[in-house]
Scaffold this motif. Sequence first.
Motif, PDB file in Angstrom:
ATOM      1  N   THR A  94       0.692  -1.110   0.048  1.00 42.66           N
ATOM      2  CA  THR A  94       0.046  -0.105   0.074  1.00 42.66           C
ATOM      3  C   THR A  94       0.931   1.146   0.101  1.00 42.66           C
ATOM      4  N   ASP A  95       2.074   1.137  -0.016  1.00 46.02           N
ATOM      5  CA  ASP A  95       3.199   2.441   0.007  1.00 46.02           C
ATOM      6  C   ASP A  95       2.603   3.427  -1.089  1.00 46.02           C
ATOM      7  N   GLY A  96       1.978   2.838  -2.373  1.00 45.65           N
ATOM      8  CA  GLY A  96       1.605   3.778  -3.169  1.00 45.65           C
ATOM      9  C   GLY A  96       0.194   4.326  -3.328  1.00 45.65           C
ATOM     10  N   ALA A  97      -0.362   3.751  -2.236  1.00 47.46           N
ATOM     11  CA  ALA A  97      -2.134   4.249  -2.138  1.00 47.46           C
ATOM     12  C   ALA A  97      -2.155   5.816  -2.045  1.00 47.46           C
ATOM     13  N   ALA A  98      -3.178   6.156  -2.747  1.00 50.81           N
ATOM     14  CA  ALA A  98      -3.688   7.507  -2.650  1.00 50.81           C
ATOM     15  C   ALA A  98      -5.319   7.455  -2.310  1.00 50.81           C
ATOM     16  N   LEU A  99      -5.703   8.608  -1.792  1.00 49.88           N
ATOM     17  CA  LEU A  99      -7.269   8.464  -1.320  1.00 49.88           C
ATOM     18  C   LEU A  99      -7.842   9.225  -2.563  1.00 49.88           C
ATOM     19  N   THR A 100      -9.184   8.696  -2.965  1.00 46.67           N
ATOM     20  CA  THR A 100      -9.969   9.444  -4.052  1.00 46.67           C
ATOM     21  C   THR A 100     -10.776  10.225  -3.218  1.00 46.67           C
ATOM     22  N   ARG A 101     -11.048  10.048  -1.783  1.00 48.47           N
ATOM     23  CA  ARG A 101     -12.100  10.821  -1.229  1.00 48.47           C
ATOM     24  C   ARG A 101     -12.268  10.313   0.083  1.00 48.47           C
ATOM     25  N   ILE A 102     -12.512  11.355   0.871  1.00 43.65           N
ATOM     26  CA  ILE A 102     -12.823  11.093   2.454  1.00 43.65           C
ATOM     27  C   ILE A 102     -14.461  11.693   2.743  1.00 43.65           C
ATOM     28  N   ALA A 103     -15.066  10.857   3.255  1.00 38.81           N
ATOM     29  CA  ALA A 103     -16.517  11.113   3.446  1.00 38.81           C
ATOM     30  C   ALA A 103     -16.679  11.139   5.010  1.00 38.81           C
ATOM     31  N   VAL A 104     -17.599  11.746   5.176  1.00 40.28           N
ATOM     32  CA  VAL A 104     -18.151  11.733   6.699  1.00 40.28           C
ATOM     33  C   VAL A 104     -19.385  11.085   6.586  1.00 40.28           C
ATOM     34  N   GLY A 105     -19.266  10.060   7.010  1.00 41.45           N
ATOM     35  CA  GLY A 105     -20.622   9.047   7.148  1.00 41.45           C
ATOM     36  C   GLY A 105     -21.366   9.647   8.536  1.00 41.45           C
ATOM     37  N   GLN A 106     -22.849   9.648   8.336  1.00 37.50           N
ATOM     38  CA  GLN A 106     -23.613  10.071   9.345  1.00 37.50           C
ATOM     39  C   GLN A 106     -24.415   8.906   9.911  1.00 37.50           C
ATOM     40  N   ARG A 107     -24.373   8.407  10.963  1.00 39.33           N
ATOM     41  CA  ARG A 107     -25.031   7.251  11.403  1.00 39.33           C
ATOM     42  C   ARG A 107     -26.467   7.454  11.860  1.00 39.33           C
ATOM     43  N   ALA A 108     -27.204   6.659  11.555  1.00 34.84           N
ATOM     44  CA  ALA A 108     -28.538   6.511  11.978  1.00 34.84           C
ATOM     45  C   ALA A 108     -28.743   6.063  13.386  1.00 34.84           C
ATOM     46  N   LEU A 109     -28.949   6.817  14.442  1.00 40.05           N
ATOM     47  CA  LEU A 109     -28.780   6.267  15.863  1.00 40.05           C
ATOM     48  C   LEU A 109     -30.024   6.959  16.754  1.00 40.05           C
ATOM     49  N   PRO A 110     -30.832   5.998  17.144  1.00 39.23           N
ATOM     50  CA  PRO A 110     -31.890   6.257  18.209  1.00 39.23           C
ATOM     51  C   PRO A 110     -31.320   6.993  19.210  1.00 39.23           C
ATOM     52  N   ALA A 111     -31.947   7.757  20.032  1.00 36.56           N
ATOM     53  CA  ALA A 111     -31.198   8.472  21.359  1.00 36.56           C
ATOM     54  C   ALA A 111     -30.672   7.898  22.221  1.00 36.56           C
ATOM     55  N   ASP A 112     -31.049   6.542  22.328  1.00 34.52           N
ATOM     56  CA  ASP A 112     -30.474   5.475  23.287  1.00 34.52           C
ATOM     57  C   ASP A 112     -29.445   4.489  22.947  1.00 34.52           C
ATOM     58  N   GLY A 113     -29.296   4.820  21.660  1.00 29.22           N
ATOM     59  CA  GLY A 113     -28.345   3.759  20.988  1.00 29.22           C
ATOM     60  C   GLY A 113     -28.709   2.674  20.404  1.00 29.22           C
ATOM     61  N   ARG A 114     -30.226   2.127  20.852  1.00 36.74           N
ATOM     62  CA  ARG A 114     -30.590   0.845  20.473  1.00 36.74           C
ATOM     63  C   ARG A 114     -31.447   1.032  19.364  1.00 36.74           C
ATOM     64  N   THR A 115     -31.586  -0.054  18.507  1.00 37.13           N
ATOM     65  CA  THR A 115     -32.475  -0.030  17.601  1.00 37.13           C
ATOM     66  C   THR A 115     -33.858   0.251  17.891  1.00 37.13           C
ATOM     67  N   ALA A 116     -34.698   0.708  17.022  1.00 35.30           N
ATOM     68  CA  ALA A 116     -36.136   0.972  17.317  1.00 35.30           C
ATOM     69  C   ALA A 116     -36.863   0.357  16.045  1.00 35.30           C
ATOM     70  N   ALA A 117     -37.841  -0.346  16.451  1.00 37.42           N
ATOM     71  CA  ALA A 117     -38.852  -0.993  15.193  1.00 37.42           C
ATOM     72  C   ALA A 117     -39.982  -1.405  15.701  1.00 37.42           C
ATOM     73  N   GLY A 118     -41.153  -0.825  15.226  1.00 37.58           N
ATOM     74  CA  GLY A 118     -42.637  -1.134  15.713  1.00 37.58           C
ATOM     75  C   GLY A 118     -43.498  -0.078  15.267  1.00 37.58           C
ATOM     76  N   PHE A 119     -44.748  -0.360  15.553  1.00 36.83           N
ATOM     77  CA  PHE A 119     -45.715   0.530  15.027  1.00 36.83           C
ATOM     78  C   PHE A 119     -45.863   1.618  16.032  1.00 36.83           C
ATOM     79  N   LEU A 120     -45.990   2.928  15.072  1.00 33.21           N
ATOM     80  CA  LEU A 120     -46.517   4.278  15.905  1.00 33.21           C
ATOM     81  C   LEU A 120     -48.032   4.256  16.008  1.00 33.21           C
ATOM     82  N   ASP A 121     -48.834   3.579  15.409  1.00 39.15           N
ATOM     83  CA  ASP A 121     -50.175   3.396  15.432  1.00 39.15           C
ATOM     84  C   ASP A 121     -50.445   2.290  14.403  1.00 39.15           C
ATOM     85  N   ASP A 122     -51.680   2.048  14.196  1.00 40.01           N
ATOM     86  CA  ASP A 122     -52.151   0.783  13.610  1.00 40.01           C
ATOM     87  C   ASP A 122     -51.622   0.927  12.049  1.00 40.01           C
TER      88      ASP A 122
END
Length: 392
Positions: free
Chosen positions: A302-330
């Motif tokens: 990898t001595d000759g490696a170059a970067l094509t880009r650097i991205a900033v990933g933005q995570r989807a994260l519920p406020a308590d850190g745990r997955t949320a999955a379920g109905f809001l209403d019927d």
Amino acid sequence: MSGPRVAVVGAGVVGVAVARSLAVAGADVTVIDRTGIGAGTSTRTFAWVNSHHKNPLAYHELNVAGMAAHRALHAARSGGPQWFFPTGNHEWAEDDEGRARLAESAARLADRGYAVVRTTPEAARRAEPDLRVPPGVDEIVRYPEEGHVLPHLLLARLWGEARDHGARLVCPAEVTGVATEGDTVRVRLADGTAWTGDRVVLAGGRWSGELTRLAGRPMAVVDPNRADPAVCGFLGYTTPVPARLAGVLTTPRLNVRPDGGGRLVLQALDLDDRADPLYTVDRAGVVGQELLGRLRRTLAGTDGAALTRIAVGQRALPADGRTAAGFLDDRVYVVCTHSGITLSVLLGELIAAEVSTDTRSALLTGFEPDRLLDAPNGSFPALPPARNPGEQ
């Protein structure tokens, strides 16, 4: 179609997986997105399929089931390019604190029945010949059932099968309202049109808080537009390099995975304090040079490696850190998870079944969104940034 009419709002990897499973089961599926397939977090992710540091136990078990779902879908090849690479992960530590942490983590995972193999640098190099293991490292831990995906190709597999079974894409389309009206639900769009049907699945990823607010039940999620290392992190993408790497590496200073065609994806969690989604990162700057320097010390060729880009990933994260999955209403269902890549195929199957039958999956018990609804983000303690592989 005779099945239920379901709209999926959000065309990221989870939304597309839900659309696929619903369409295969015979539902009339419409996917609504304001930008396009995989335009958000799904294609700015390290894309490592694993269940490291996934606590409590129920969340670990959910992620293990997610890993199995990837393997099952991968085994059921239906043409198209390979998107899942179950080639394992090698991890090591370089100081006493790190070695203690790694030993504790490996022991806990082994106690849970997770595949853990303690090996030597020599044995690791037989699997990954170009590893540069630092002096003083005499043990490496291998997790043989882990893997990685190429996100664009995973999306192609999921959306292609959804489309084959009649799913439609409405895009670009901005959702301005979601309302249950008796036995139907209506999704209003910015152009003045609306979709009306039986069920809606809100799979907006990091925009989940915005979508649930439009449905009248705001859900607390960590703000992805804030420079917060809990949700924002750098990803460096290299040019093709003549290095031999089949699987994932999670090392104290750098995480690395293949990205197809000889390219690599780089991640250094301790640099994420500098990640800001509002600014474009100069790949020739300090962060880029640090990523490349660490890569050269980790992998030969990898001595000759170059970067094509650097991205900033933005995570989807519920406020308590745990997955949320379920109905809001019927009629309205929501899903939001940080482990989107690992859980995508599984969540697609589980959510499609719940939406179609109103039967709660045992795997999702405890992950209902109620704990996050109608609560301001400030009512949850701040989540720490990830500092070890697999955290958050």
